[in-house]
Design a protein around this motif. Structure first.
Motif, PDB file in Angstrom:
ATOM      1  N   HIS A  66      54.487  75.027  15.232  1.00 51.36           N
ATOM      2  CA  HIS A  66      55.725  74.528  14.651  1.00 51.36           C
ATOM      3  C   HIS A  66      55.430  73.119  14.163  1.00 51.36           C
ATOM      4  O   HIS A  66      54.873  72.331  14.900  1.00 51.36           O
ATOM      5  N   GLY A  92      55.221  65.676  12.766  1.00 50.83           N
ATOM      6  CA  GLY A  92      54.983  66.116  14.134  1.00 50.83           C
ATOM      7  C   GLY A  92      54.568  67.573  14.118  1.00 50.83           C
ATOM      8  O   GLY A  92      55.199  68.392  13.453  1.00 50.83           O
ATOM      9  N   LYS A 128      53.680  70.717  16.724  1.00 48.78           N
ATOM     10  CA  LYS A 128      53.786  71.124  18.128  1.00 48.78           C
ATOM     11  C   LYS A 128      52.706  72.141  18.465  1.00 48.78           C
ATOM     12  O   LYS A 128      52.644  73.209  17.864  1.00 48.78           O
ATOM     13  N   TRP A 134      51.127  67.547  21.305  1.00 52.94           N
ATOM     14  CA  TRP A 134      51.646  67.227  19.981  1.00 52.94           C
ATOM     15  C   TRP A 134      50.620  66.443  19.159  1.00 52.94           C
ATOM     16  O   TRP A 134      49.808  65.709  19.708  1.00 52.94           O
ATOM     17  N   VAL A 135      50.753  66.583  17.840  1.00 54.58           N
ATOM     18  CA  VAL A 135      50.103  65.664  16.910  1.00 54.58           C
ATOM     19  C   VAL A 135      51.234  64.901  16.234  1.00 54.58           C
ATOM     20  O   VAL A 135      52.212  65.506  15.798  1.00 54.58           O
TER      21      VAL A 135
END
Ligand SMILES: [Zn+2]
Lengths: 226, 114
Positions: free
Chosen positions: B56, B68, B70, B75-76
């Protein structure tokens, strides 16, 4: 246009904010006042503020220990205010705006169903500066808006963007919390890693009068559902 | 590089989800930040060709933009993105440039290593 608090004894307040310490400056006094009137308060704190950049001076926290430290600070702050029910929802700091909205909304909806609050407190979407604040407020508004009109609790929003009053007018609920500065200041001071003395009160010590002027009222905007 | 088109980036993020990707993620103040202004503290960091997969992702903001992604275990996140490479249709090449045109941040995703 101020709502008189005496006329509105709340049964149960649900507070939804993203970061430990969001409760301290804006709502601690109001919550302490309600709690003294016998109100139940549930505080759903979405994250542990684990991406915060303040680590204490000198730094006593690091990226690994910060979540646990902030969790303890949050618990201490809630205790100072008298909040009976703290829920830590476990979302990731800074990521609320990117979160799966269905997941976010479903957790807020579950709280609304479980608690049937008489009042909800959150951030005003679009006027709360930090993306997590805006996204949290937006999720709460979306979820409450989905309830049938008759079942919607009023939502009181905190806002502090510079253009707030220009765009949405003056706050419609102003709460005098001068008699509750003790729990409020204790809540602020519980967040030791986040607030250094200098940042908190400026470079000089504030006297009682200055503390009252600066922290003695809290402001809310009632969200205008259509 | 072109200025970011938010809906185009969102389409590309969606196209790259649920698969193994190579990432380049970088943040740099430039090595001379402290030299030019002694109140600044130079710092920079990058990771290149680490393998990630996200389920996502989204782009947010009004420019500069935030992204962002997910992942199953984390997270990135990247903030300050201003530009992307329109002609790179298989890869997502994004960067943030300051008012002097210098690169400050970059986020790149690709099915093949960089
Ligand atoms: Zn916050």
């Amino acid at each position: 246009m101020h709502e008189e608090m005496k006329n509105s004894v709340e049964r149960h307040i649900l507070v939804v904010l993203p970061h430990p310490d969001d409760e301290a400056f804006g709502v601690a006094g109001t919550l302490a006042k309600h709690i003294q009137n016998g109100t139940q308060v549930t505080y759903a704190c979405l994250t542990l503020g684990e991406m915060g950049r303040n680590m204490g001076i000198p730094p006593f926290a690091n990226r690994v220990t910060l979540p646990e430290i902030r969790k303890k600070e949050l618990e201490a702050s809630c205790e100072a205010i008298g909040i009976q029910d703290l829920r830590m929802l476990g979302f990731h700091d800074k990521m609320i705006e990117f979160e799966d909205q269905d997941l976010l909304d479903s957790q807020i909806d579950a709280l609304l169903k479980e608690l049937n609050p008489s009042l909800v407190v959150t951030f005003y979407p679009g006027y709360s500066v930090h993306p997590d604040h805006d996204a949290t407020g937006a999720a709460v508004i979306r979820t409450v808006e989905r309830l049938p009109k008759a079942e919607r609790p009023p939502v009181h929003c905190v806002a502090f963007a510079r253009n707030t009053e220009q765009e949405i007018g003056k706050p419609n609920v102003i709460i005098d919390v001068k008699d509750f500065l003790k729990p409020k200041m204790a809540s602020i001071q519980a967040h030791k890693s986040q607030f250094q003395a200098a940042e908190l009160v400026g470079s000089k010590e504030l006297n009682d009068e200055e503390i009252q002027a600066r922290f003695g009222t809290e402001h809310f905007w009632i969200y205008p559902f259509k | 590089m072109q200025l970011i088109n938010q809906s185009e980036i969102q389409k590309r993020i969606d196209r790259l989800k649920d698969q193994e990707l190579y990432i380049h993620l970088e943040l740099t103040m430039g090595a001379y930040a402290a030299h030019l202004d002694s109140s600044k503290h130079s710092a920079s960091t990058f990771i290149t060709n680490a393998v990630i997969q996200y389920s996502h992702g989204s782009i947010s903001g009004e420019g500069p933009y935030r992204i962002g992604l997910k992942m199953s275990q984390g997270w990135v996140y990247s903030e300050g993105l201003t530009h992307y490479e329109e002609s790179e249709t298989d890869r997502l090449i994004m960067a943030g440039h300051d008012s002097q045109g210098k690169l400050i941040v970059s986020l790149q995703l690709s099915r093949e290593p960089f």
